[in-house]
Design a protein around this motif. Structure first.
Motif, PDB file in Angstrom:
ATOM      1  N   ALA A   1      12.722  -3.655 -10.706  1.00 58.04           N
ATOM      2  CA  ALA A   1      13.896  -2.950 -10.164  1.00 58.04           C
ATOM      3  C   ALA A   1      14.872  -2.585 -11.276  1.00 58.04           C
ATOM      4  N   ALA A   2      15.071  -3.483 -12.239  1.00 54.85           N
ATOM      5  CA  ALA A   2      16.023  -3.220 -13.323  1.00 54.85           C
ATOM      6  C   ALA A   2      15.596  -2.032 -14.168  1.00 54.85           C
ATOM      7  N   ALA A   3      14.273  -1.773 -14.218  1.00 57.53           N
ATOM      8  CA  ALA A   3      13.772  -0.643 -15.003  1.00 57.53           C
ATOM      9  C   ALA A   3      13.619   0.619 -14.158  1.00 57.53           C
ATOM     10  N   GLY A   4      14.121   0.577 -12.918  1.00 54.77           N
ATOM     11  CA  GLY A   4      14.085   1.765 -12.067  1.00 54.77           C
ATOM     12  C   GLY A   4      12.812   1.930 -11.267  1.00 54.77           C
ATOM     13  N   GLY A   5      11.970   0.888 -11.217  1.00 49.86           N
ATOM     14  CA  GLY A   5      10.728   0.960 -10.461  1.00 49.86           C
ATOM     15  C   GLY A   5      10.900   0.487  -9.034  1.00 49.86           C
ATOM     16  N   ASN A   6       9.857   0.680  -8.241  1.00 48.93           N
ATOM     17  CA  ASN A   6       9.842   0.234  -6.852  1.00 48.93           C
ATOM     18  C   ASN A   6       9.313  -1.199  -6.813  1.00 48.93           C
ATOM     19  N   PRO A   7      10.131  -2.181  -6.448  1.00 45.88           N
ATOM     20  CA  PRO A   7       9.670  -3.580  -6.461  1.00 45.88           C
ATOM     21  C   PRO A   7       8.473  -3.844  -5.564  1.00 45.88           C
TER      22      PRO A   7
ATOM     23  N   ARG B   1       0.839  -1.210   0.000  1.00 45.21           N
ATOM     24  CA  ARG B   1       0.000   0.000   0.000  1.00 45.21           C
ATOM     25  C   ARG B   1       0.874   1.260   0.000  1.00 45.21           C
ATOM     26  N   ALA B   2       1.938   1.222   0.792  1.00 43.84           N
ATOM     27  CA  ALA B   2       2.815   2.390   0.890  1.00 43.84           C
ATOM     28  C   ALA B   2       3.535   2.684  -0.415  1.00 43.84           C
ATOM     29  N   ALA B   3       3.641   1.674  -1.290  1.00 40.29           N
ATOM     30  CA  ALA B   3       4.349   1.863  -2.561  1.00 40.29           C
ATOM     31  C   ALA B   3       3.489   2.552  -3.616  1.00 40.29           C
ATOM     32  N   ARG B   4       2.211   2.823  -3.292  1.00 44.26           N
ATOM     33  CA  ARG B   4       1.331   3.461  -4.287  1.00 44.26           C
ATOM     34  C   ARG B   4       1.896   4.771  -4.799  1.00 44.26           C
ATOM     35  N   SER B   5       2.515   5.537  -3.902  1.00 43.55           N
ATOM     36  CA  SER B   5       2.997   6.862  -4.298  1.00 43.55           C
ATOM     37  C   SER B   5       4.038   6.782  -5.407  1.00 43.55           C
ATOM     38  N   SER B   6       4.763   5.654  -5.491  1.00 40.91           N
ATOM     39  CA  SER B   6       5.790   5.532  -6.523  1.00 40.91           C
ATOM     40  C   SER B   6       5.180   5.358  -7.914  1.00 40.91           C
ATOM     41  N   LEU B   7       3.895   5.015  -7.981  1.00 40.10           N
ATOM     42  CA  LEU B   7       3.227   4.875  -9.273  1.00 40.10           C
ATOM     43  C   LEU B   7       2.614   6.189  -9.754  1.00 40.10           C
ATOM     44  N   HIS B   8       2.377   7.130  -8.821  1.00 40.40           N
ATOM     45  CA  HIS B   8       1.648   8.345  -9.175  1.00 40.40           C
ATOM     46  C   HIS B   8       2.358   9.174 -10.237  1.00 40.40           C
ATOM     47  N   THR B   9       3.677   9.141 -10.215  1.00 38.18           N
ATOM     48  CA  THR B   9       4.433   9.998 -11.134  1.00 38.18           C
ATOM     49  C   THR B   9       4.826   9.287 -12.431  1.00 38.18           C
ATOM     50  N   LEU B  10       4.460   8.011 -12.559  1.00 40.72           N
ATOM     51  CA  LEU B  10       4.866   7.264 -13.748  1.00 40.72           C
ATOM     52  C   LEU B  10       3.994   7.629 -14.945  1.00 40.72           C
ATOM     53  N   THR B  11       4.635   7.872 -16.061  1.00 37.77           N
ATOM     54  CA  THR B  11       3.913   8.102 -17.309  1.00 37.77           C
ATOM     55  C   THR B  11       3.543   6.751 -17.930  1.00 37.77           C
ATOM     56  N   ALA B  12       2.759   6.796 -18.992  1.00 42.32           N
ATOM     57  CA  ALA B  12       2.436   5.564 -19.713  1.00 42.32           C
ATOM     58  C   ALA B  12       3.703   4.886 -20.208  1.00 42.32           C
TER      59      ALA B  12
ATOM     60  N   ALA C   1      -2.407  -4.869 -13.217  1.00 44.33           N
ATOM     61  CA  ALA C   1      -2.402  -3.953 -12.079  1.00 44.33           C
ATOM     62  C   ALA C   1      -1.463  -2.778 -12.332  1.00 44.33           C
ATOM     63  N   ILE C   2      -0.254  -3.073 -12.752  1.00 45.64           N
ATOM     64  CA  ILE C   2       0.738  -2.015 -12.938  1.00 45.64           C
ATOM     65  C   ILE C   2       0.362  -1.096 -14.098  1.00 45.64           C
ATOM     66  N   LYS C   3      -0.091  -1.678 -15.208  1.00 43.51           N
ATOM     67  CA  LYS C   3      -0.479  -0.853 -16.357  1.00 43.51           C
ATOM     68  C   LYS C   3      -1.627   0.089 -16.006  1.00 43.51           C
ATOM     69  N   SER C   4      -2.545  -0.362 -15.139  1.00 44.07           N
ATOM     70  CA  SER C   4      -3.683   0.472 -14.756  1.00 44.07           C
ATOM     71  C   SER C   4      -3.369   1.385 -13.572  1.00 44.07           C
TER      72      SER C   4
END
Length: 418
Positions: free
Chosen positions: A164-170, A11-22, A133-136
């Motif tokens: 992680a390899a693509a710079g995302g939050n695992p 749940r705490a990792a949600r914020s790392s998705l907010h700034t991601l572009t398509a 989930a991640i795409k949406s």
């Protein structure tokens, strides 16, 4: 970590998705696909142990759902790539209304937040759920069944390495370590943390989630799917459709479980059905389908006498309940009484009977001269699916990106007061 610690961490990792572009999300998905391919040997080795441990404890058709090979892992990776190519609807404006007082009201599509999925012995669900989930724009908690937990953990580990390899939050993707009933209960009752729970498995799992969840829950999957052979059917076409619907993969929820045959063609069609599903399969060294026949069908071909319960059973096996009906009305009435609302098919060359069947049956997917096996996110152009909803709110049928979203209203003004 405990079940609740994993849920809170995700749940705490949600914020790392907010700034991601398509483009950012697509990059994560492609990296996840590459990581799956790189770790295929590890995944297959662990899956082989899962299969051996489950042998003799679950049916052969369920064992097939559990088993992975290079082709199935490659298909999982291809599914991730397919989702990356889908349009990203996150943040789109669904409607815009200008009010007389000068306000503008926007209806905006947004992610749900944390999507959790409880599933049984299908390891490929792990990557499908993660991709959608991640795409949406959602974070995802997975809870695998005991038989598949080793495989699911190995797949999840590979996917997290790709993130992680693509710079995302695992931590946008996590799997529960505990496969006990208590971990499932905690997930079902994680109110305020889980925004949507999706059970994907047999009737028992779905019932447990629907009855015990205090978080929003989608009823999915149970598939008592019917094929009705109308008096105006092309009988050769009907045989072809039923062979596919029943035998191509009997352990899945879109497989046919009940065949209804109009009495005007029953004398001709039922021997054709028995030859295709029983005699020809036995001669070819394949598992023959056990035909469970109502009294009218049993007067025409040999088989096992059907009990009333057989028409309310999702067999997930080489078993088909067969009944003779007197009209399209009787077929529709039978389906309305016994269906789980998943998928139904009519085989007919009569446009009026097809129209009535379409309109009067009440399932998520209704087919005319097509196998029920197409009720699938990939086949519907959704990339893959989180499950197939058999309810009507808020999603119905294969659940793709849009079904993992909600909306909110954005109101712009210039000092308006009420």
């Amino acid at each position: 970590m405990t079940t609740m610690e994993i849920i809170r961490r995700t749940r705490a990792a949600r914020s790392s998705l907010h700034t991601l572009t398509a483009e950012d999300k697509n990059r994560l998905l492609l990296s996840m696909a590459q990581s799956l391919r790189q770790h295929t040997d590890d995944i297959l080795a662990i899956n082989a142990r899962d299969v051996e441990a489950a042998r003799g404890k679950i049916s052969d058709v369920m064992l097939d759902r559990l088993r992975l090979d290079e082709g199935r892992v490659a298909a999982m990776a291809d599914g991730l790539c397919a989702v990356s190519r889908l349009p990203d609807h996150t943040g789109r404006i669904l409607s815009e209304v200008k009010r007389p007082n000068g306000m503008t009201i926007y209806k905006k599509q947004v992610p749900l937040g944390l999507v959790a999925i409880i599933y049984e012995s299908r390891p490929n669900v792990t990557s499908d759920a993660a991709a959608l989930a991640i795409k949406s724009g959602n974070v995802c908690v997975l809870r695998s069944g005991r038989e598949a937990i080793g495989s699911a953990r190995a797949i999840t580990a590979a996917l997290k390495k790709g993130i992680a390899a693509a710079g995302g939050n695992p931590d946008i993707l996590n799997i529960l370590e505990d496969t006990s009933h208590d971990s499932a209960r905690q997930l079902m009752q994680a109110k305020g943390l889980v925004d949507l729970l999706i059970p994907r498995g047999g009737a028992g799992l779905i019932r447990a989630c629907v009855e015990n969840a205090t978080v929003p829950c989608i009823e999915t999957g149970t598939g008592i799917c019917h094929v009705y052979v109308d008096e105006f059917a092309d009988l050769e076409k009907a045989v072809k459709i039923i062979i596919n619907a029943k035998t191509s993969r009997p352990s899945v929820c879109n497989a046919e479980e009940v065949c209804l045959v109009h009495r005007a063609v029953a004398e001709k069609f039922l021997p054709m059905l028995k030859k295709a599903l029983v005699d020809d399969r036995r001669a070819a060294g394949q598992i023959p389908v056990e035909l469970r026949l109502d009294p009218a069908a049993a007067r025409i071909i040999p088989g096992t006498p059907a009990s009333e319960r057989d028409f309310d059973t999702e067999f997930l096996d080489y078993i088909l309940a067969v009944a003779v009906v007197g009209s399209v009305d009787a077929a529709i009435a039978h389906i309305l009484q016994h269906s789980t609302g998943h998928s139904e098919a009519i085989v007919t060359e009569n446009a009026e009977n097809a129209r009535r069947f379409e309109e009067e049956t009440d399932s998520a997917a209704v087919y005319v001269n097509v196998s029920t096996r197409f009720t699938d996110g990939g086949e519907f152009g959704l990339g893959c699916e989180m499950g197939i909803s058999t309810q009507k709110l808020h999603a119905r049928g294969p659940m793709g990106l849009d079904e993992l979203s909600t909306y909110k209203y954005i109101i712009h003004g210039n000092g308006q007061t009420r």
